[in-house]
Each structure stands twice: as C-alpha cells, then as structure tokens.
Design an enzyme around this catalytic site. Structure first.
Site, short mmCIF file in Angstrom:
data_model
loop_
_atom_site.label_atom_id
_atom_site.label_comp_id
_atom_site.label_asym_id
_atom_site.label_seq_id
_atom_site.Cartn_x
_atom_site.Cartn_y
_atom_site.Cartn_z
N THR A 33 0.84 -1.20 0.00
CA THR A 33 0.00 0.00 0.00
C THR A 33 0.88 1.25 0.00
O THR A 33 0.57 2.24 -0.67
CB THR A 33 -0.93 0.01 1.23
OG1 THR A 33 -1.71 -1.20 1.24
CG2 THR A 33 -1.87 1.21 1.18
N ASP A 219 -4.84 -3.37 -6.96
CA ASP A 219 -4.32 -4.05 -5.76
C ASP A 219 -4.92 -5.45 -5.67
O ASP A 219 -5.97 -5.74 -6.25
CB ASP A 219 -4.70 -3.22 -4.53
CG ASP A 219 -3.92 -3.65 -3.29
OD1 ASP A 219 -2.97 -4.44 -3.43
OD2 ASP A 219 -4.27 -3.19 -2.19
N GLU A 220 -4.27 -6.34 -4.93
CA GLU A 220 -4.74 -7.72 -4.71
C GLU A 220 -5.07 -8.41 -6.03
O GLU A 220 -6.11 -9.06 -6.18
CB GLU A 220 -5.98 -7.72 -3.78
CG GLU A 220 -5.77 -7.04 -2.45
CD GLU A 220 -4.89 -7.83 -1.49
OE1 GLU A 220 -4.37 -8.89 -1.90
OE2 GLU A 220 -4.71 -7.38 -0.36
N GLN A 250 -0.95 -15.69 -1.81
CA GLN A 250 -2.12 -15.32 -1.01
C GLN A 250 -3.41 -15.38 -1.83
O GLN A 250 -4.40 -14.74 -1.48
CB GLN A 250 -1.94 -13.93 -0.41
CG GLN A 250 -0.79 -13.83 0.57
CD GLN A 250 -0.73 -12.48 1.25
OE1 GLN A 250 -1.57 -12.14 2.10
NE2 GLN A 250 0.27 -11.68 0.90
N ARG A 606 -0.43 -13.37 9.32
CA ARG A 606 -1.21 -12.33 10.01
C ARG A 606 -0.55 -11.95 11.34
O ARG A 606 -0.85 -10.91 11.92
CB ARG A 606 -2.65 -12.82 10.33
CG ARG A 606 -3.54 -13.15 9.15
CD ARG A 606 -3.54 -12.12 8.06
NE ARG A 606 -2.54 -12.45 7.05
CZ ARG A 606 -2.10 -11.60 6.13
NH1 ARG A 606 -2.52 -10.36 6.12
NH2 ARG A 606 -1.21 -11.97 5.24
#
Length: 767
Positions: A33, A219-220, A250, A606
């Site tokens: 980000t 993004d992603e 991911q 995480r």
C-alpha cells in the site's frame, strides 16, 4: 529528505517505473500500500500526471478508504480527483451514467444475496424446477461462476451440449436474467459483467474511460477473476500503463471465482511487462516468516520468492495439541486472559479458524471466562430483518420497478394484504407484461382482488407520498418519515417484545448510517442522493465492520483475516481433515491442496509477534467424534522453529497432550456412554437422533446392539491394510469383540482414526 528516500530499493524501483505494464509481486507485510500511494504521488508530483487520469482499484471499502487517506496525506490538493475505488463501486459509477445503452433504467437496484434467493425461488417455480434435485443455492453458484467467466445464457446453453443437468441450469439462468431485467435490478456479478458488455459494445464509452484512466493500478491482483481481468484489459488497452500488485501465495478465493492464472500468466498477456519482487516483510518476526516460507515452498504453482525481515527472530512458533476441542478452546481463552493480566490488550489477539462452526466452543469459553470478543463475518448488519425491511421501502421509493423490494414490504407492517392477493397481483402483472408495483396501482384491473383493492390503494398512496418527499427532505429525515408513517416501531413491539429493543437499536444505527453518509457527501461536495446511499449500503463488506479501536478479541475465518494483522494470532483446529479439509485431502486436484496451503500461509503471516498453532486429537464434527492427525501443514514447519511446551520434539511425532481436567472427564464420560454407536452413527440406523435423555441413551445403546450382526471374525487382523468405501485406505489398529459384532479401530491415511462396527464398515483387506 525526499519521501521516496524512506523506501527500500525494490519499492523505489516500483514507484519510479511508471510507463508500460508492471507486475509487483508483493509478499505479505512488504509495504505494498505504501508503494501504491507513493507511486500515485510520484506520478502527480514528478511526472506531472493529472490526478483525474489516475485510477486505483482495491477489493474492499476498508482498503479503498485507507488508500484514499494515505494518498491525501501525501499529495494534498487535487487528490480528490483520483478514483480510488473497489471494482464494484467503480462499475456502479460507470453504469449509473451509461447503463441505459444496455436497455436498463439508470436507477437500477443492486440485489444482495437474500434478494437473489427470493428471486431464484420464483424463477424455479416459474420454470418448474424441482428444488429437491436442483438446490437453489447450487443454481445461484453455477450462475455466478458463469458470470465470473463472462459466460452468458446463450453460451452456457451451447456449452451444455446434451447434458440434462446443465440444460436445466441454462433454462434457469435465462429466466433469472429476464427477471432481473424486468425488475431493473443487477446482482453483484452483473455490476462487472454489464460494465464489460458496455465497454465492448459502446466504442465511445470505452474511449471516454480509456482517456480518463491513463494510469491504472490494481491491488490484490491475485484475487481477480476473468471478468475483472477483461475489465482492466479493456480500460488499459490504449495507454497500457497498467500496474498490478499482488501475491500469488495469497490467492485464496477460488471459490469466489478468483483465477490465480491472472497473476501467474501476467507476463504472457503483457510480454513487455516489468516484474519487481517485494520480499522484505515489515510486519512479522523472523521465526514466523521462516515458518511461512517453509510451508508455502511446498506449492508447485507459484512464483519463487522468500520473505525476510530486519525485525529479529522473535519467539518460536508455539504448538499445542489437546485431547479435545473443549480443551483447545479452554487453553486459548486462558492464554489470552494471562497475557491481558500481563499488560496486553484484548484487541492484540485474533483467533483464526477454517470453518465458521469452530467458533461455537470458543464463544462458550470466552463468555464463561468474561473474555470480550467479536465475530467478524457473522450476520451482516444489513442482512437483519428490520434493516432489510426499511431498505426495501427506500428501494421501492427509489425504484418502483424492483418487484422483490415491493413484495417484501407490501404487508410489512401487517396491513391485511395476504398471499392470495399478492399472487393475484403477480399473475396479473405477468399476463399484462407489467411490473408488480405498476399493476397494484390499478387494483380495479386485477381479477378477483375484491376487498383488498382499498388496501392496495392505501399502500400505493403511501409509497407515492414518500416519493414526493425525495426532493424535499434529507435521506435521514425521509427514513424517519417512513418509520413513523408506517408504524414500523410499534409493529416490532406487537410482534416480539423481547427482541424489539435490539431491533430498534439496529434501526437507530441505520439512521446514524444515513446521517453519516450525508455528512460525508457534503464533505466531498457531492449530492447526497437516495440511489447513491442505497449503492453504498449494498457494497458494504463484513470486514468493513471491524472496529480496531474497540478492545475485544477478534474471531474470524482465515478467509476473512486476509489483509489484517495482529500482535498475537492463534490458528485453531490445525488437524488433517479440518485444515486441510477432508475434501481437499481426498481430491484428485493438486490445486485444491495448494489453495489450502496458501490459506495457511495467509494465517501464519497475520501474526506480528507471536503465533500459536493449536489442534485436538478428537473433535465433534456433525455429531460424530472425529480422531485427527496433526495437520500436514504443521509437519512442513521445521522442528527448530517450534516450541511444543514442556519438551522439544519432532513435528512428525505426537505432541504431548495438555488437558483441562473437567473438559477431559466430560468427554471421557460421553465416549463411555455413547461409544462407537454415537460416534459412527449407529444410533441413526435405529431411528434415534439424540442421546440427551436416559431413554434416548437406552435406545441408542439398543441401536448399537441391533447394529451388531451375527457372523465370524473379520478376515483381517491388527496391522493389516484395509480399504473403506468412504474413508479410503488405512491400517487396522485394534479389533475388539463387542458381543454380536466386532469393534474395529482404523487409522485411515486421509481421514484419521475411526472406530466402527465390522459388519457395517465392510472393510476390504488389501495387504
């Protein structure tokens, strides 16, 4: 000092590479980000790109909001012109302007899952589909999958060939689309599909947005599906300044249609693409990252990368195995309490699990031990009955063509309009080719409506009154007027007094939402319209409700946890058969297991400071006691990275059991009382579904005796290899005489340890 000097070398390279296709492989916690926001700032400040020409696409409203705030802080004046949006929000904005080109009214309604279910029931009824054979949920899933791949009804039917089931689905798909069109409604998949159709069929619209979005960032990217890929490809087709950021490790949303090939094959689609890897992690400790790296390295379908950190090694990964799921939950609750007593906060902790059902034991323990918690991904605020009722009123006021919304509220609160009347309105509407609301406005033309005509007149007059207020008062005041004039609050008291207060509080929160929306619109200097408010509500995701300021432990599935981080993470239920799931283990498709491994990788990464992996030797699953091995993912972590409590052991061997005495005693009693009959469903064969009473227990025990048939001993012995029709191959651990039958304990390769009666198991010796 320049803001770009604070970036590491690969990050700076990604920021400075502004022309042509760019793939940024951003590992977990690697500052993606930060790279995206600095890249936007660089385009504006150093390359003199007009903010109007920049588009940044994210996957959640939360991520879009965070990116917007960070861009504003870096760029300041002019940044409001940048489109920072989710895919769905971007498509809504485009469709609100141009969907009339596809034959829709621009005030279309967005259907949520409940609306889709209601519509699907009607579609199945209309085309005479047996919902016992073709489940509504399965039909919706099949249609959604088709839309994700940009397969429309004609192509779906063509692809079906002579397949009877697929032809039936094609028939449902065609009618479902026709009903959506008649209701001037789109489902979530349509927001993307219709936008692609618009850009493919309207050259001037495509040209307009290609000129507008000269620099596009996604993004992603690993979570994109086929229709999202086509949308991005169309928008970037002219200037080709496309930057995609993602991590193939991911990619965990295959079940939602995500296509990992989009990121793996990016260089094939864009042969001149530049690829930059971000591998320095700023989130986690070295031991946590080393564990993650060793697990994900077992996947074949991935791009090579290795996370590293300058944060130090940190604590070892904690591994605890328990006798039962009760013990596991007890440990987690007590461990959190212990850390809080030592100065930590509850919101430093998150418990992640593979399935929603695992939350029950955790909730029970947290309540008993006064541990505050919140489940993320549970019942969405906007899915609650009272909220959906009031939103249906607002949808009807905004778009009278939405039959689903009108039918929901025509008798809410109760005004004496029954199902027979509703069916007659529906039949008359179908015969005359009109909408439901349009038909009920002229009740005298509806055959057999009788005394209900006056009630329909009254309802229509009420809606028209509300419609007349839309230009005269705020959305907040309109909502209050709807609540007052319909007597909705009073109806809650008359229906369910115990539940009424909670529902009223939810309604108050909806009013707060309307007020907050209008305030935000004013800050953006945008008009606050009813259509836009309904859009915003429809696009809210569960994860957006997570309040990081509140002090509670977060419970959530691994899928919901993506994009989040916590100082201390517990991964619960780390057992073969649960995670990875039994279906995955027995699947012939290697990709299924690799996606589960990526999900494990997401869970591990995480954690910032501490990671605790927990598992149980036995656990109740769907009413059966299931014996499980430690997850194969744990066995992929080197022993030197694991702390197993009292002594260090190799992960291939069993971890010493840590028991809660009371919970263990209770489970032992249940095992003695119900035995193999309970844990293997023998009670069901005798018609008994519960053993809660002494009578039920007696019946269950009798059922187990009846299940044991006569006959000699099995033709296999302890140590032999056997095959079971459901559980596959395994090794016989023990054979015990149970009177009229033999109780056999088998360690199955995929399903773990199971106890069963020989007569019903029908095991076949293979060696």
């Amino acid at each position: 000092m320049s803001i770009y000097d604070k970036l590491n070398e690969p990050q700076r390279e990604a920021v400075y590479h502004t022309d042509g296709p760019l793939l940024i492989l951003a590992g977990a916690g690697s500052g993606k980000t930060r790279v995206l926001t600095h890249r936007i700032a660089y385009l504006i400040e150093e390359r003199n790109v007009n903010p109007w020409n920049i588009l940044a696409i994210t996957f959640t409203n939360k991520a879009a909001g965070e990116m917007r705030e960070r861009v504003d802080s870096l760029v300041g004046f002019g940044s409001e012109s940048i489109w920072v949006s989710t895919f769905h929000s971007m498509c809504v904005r485009i469709l609100r302007r141009f969907i009339d080109r596809l034959g829709y009214d621009n005030r279309f309604t967005i259907y949520d899952t409940d609306d889709q279910k209601t519509l699907m029931k009607e579609v199945c009824k209309k085309v005479a589909i047996d919902t016992k054979v073709f489940k509504e949920r399965s039909l919706m899933s099949a249609i959604s999958s088709a839309k994700n791949e940009l397969i429309l009804p004609d192509e779906f039917e063509l692809n079906a060939g002579g397949d009877f089931a697929k032809l039936k689905i094609a028939k449902v798909y065609r009618e479902y689309e026709a009903q959506l069109k008649a209701n001037n409604a789109l489902d979530f998949d349509d927001l993307l599909v219709k936008t692609v159709q618009l850009l493919q069929t309207q050259p001037d619209v495509l040209e307009n947005y290609q000129e507008r979005f000269r620099y596009i960032m996604v993004d992603e990217y690993q979570d994109t599906n086929t229709v999202q890929f086509q949308l991005v490809r169309l928008l970037a087709g002219k200037y080709r300044n496309l930057c995609v950021v993602g991590d193939d490790d991911q990619s965990i949303y295959k079940f939602r249609g995500a296509n990992i090939r989009n990121i793996l094959d990016f260089e094939h689609e864009f042969s001149d693409a530049c690829v930059i890897k971000l591998e320095q992690n700023y989130r986690s400790t070295g031991n946590i990252l080393n564990a993650a790296n060793r697990v994900i390295a077992n996947n074949k379908g991935r791009k090579e990368k290795t996370l590293w950190t300058a944060n130090g090694e940190g604590e070892l990964v904690h591994l605890r195995q328990f006798d039962t799921g009760y013990d596991e939950a007890d440990f987690i609750a007590e461990d959190i309490k212990k850390e809080v007593r030592a100065g930590a906060s509850y919101n430093d902790h998150a418990v992640l699990y593979r399935t929603n059902a695992q939350s029950r034991l955790l909730e029970e323990k947290f309540v008993a031990m006064n541990v505050p918690y919140k489940i993320v991904g549970g019942v969405n605020f906007y899915a609650r009955r009272e909220i959906k009722d009031l939103l249906a009123y607002l949808k009807t006021i905004d778009n009278g063509m939405d039959d689903i919304a009108v039918r929901r509220i025509i008798n809410v609160p109760k005004r004496g309009i029954g199902l027979t009347t509703i069916n007659r309105i529906q039949e008359s509407a179908a015969e005359r080719g009109l909408g439901f609301y349009e038909t009920l406005m002229a009740p005298e033309l509806i055959p057999g409506i009788g005394r209900s005509a006056a009630k329909l007149d009254s309802f229509a007059a009420l809606i028209e009154y509300f419609k007349g207020l839309t230009g005269q008062m705020s959305i907040t005041d309109l909502l209050r007027e709807v609540i007052e004039k319909t007597g909705y609050m009073e109806s809650l008291d008359s229906e369910d007094k115990e539940d009424a207060q909670a529902r009223k509080e939810n309604i108050d929160e909806l009013i707060n939402k309307a007020a907050a929306y209008e305030e935000a619109a004013e800050d953006r200097d945008e008009p606050a319209t009813l259509s836009a408010f309904l859009e915003e509500v429809a696009l809210v995701a569960d994860i957006d409700s997570l309040d990081e300021e509140q002090d509670y432990v977060v419970l959530m599935t691994l899928h919901s946890a993506k994009g989040l981080e916590f100082p201390h993470v517990y991964l619960a239920g780390m057992e073969d058969g649960l995670f990875p799931s039994y279906m995955t283990i027995t699947s012939d498709d290697r990709d299924d297991l690799e996606e589960e491994r990526r999900l494990c990788y997401v869970g591990i990464t995480r954690a910032e400071q501490e990671l605790t992996l927990t598992c149980a030797r036995r656990r109740m699953v769907r009413g059966e006691t299931q014996y499980n091995k430690i997850s194969r993912f744990i066995k992929e972590i080197p022993a030197e990275l694991l702390d197993t409590g009292s002594r260090r052991i190799e992960p291939e061997t069993e971890v010493p059991v840590q028991q809660n005495t009371y919970a263990h005693a209770r489970e032992a009693f249940r095992a003695r009382a119900f035995g193999a009959a309970y844990s293997n469903g023998a009670g069901k064969s005798s018609g008994v579904s519960s053993g809660k009473s002494s009578q039920g227990l007696a019946s269950l025990q009798k059922g187990s005796q009846l299940a044991a048939g006569s006959g000699g001993s099995p033709d296999y012995a302890e140590g032999d290899r056997v095959r079971h029709v459901k559980f596959g191959e395994g090794t016989v651990l023990e054979i015990r005489s149970g009177g009229r039958d033999y109780e056999v304990t088998v360690d199955f390769d995929s399903a773990g340890v199971r106890k069963m009666f020989a007569k019903f198991a029908k095991l076949v010796k293979i060696s």
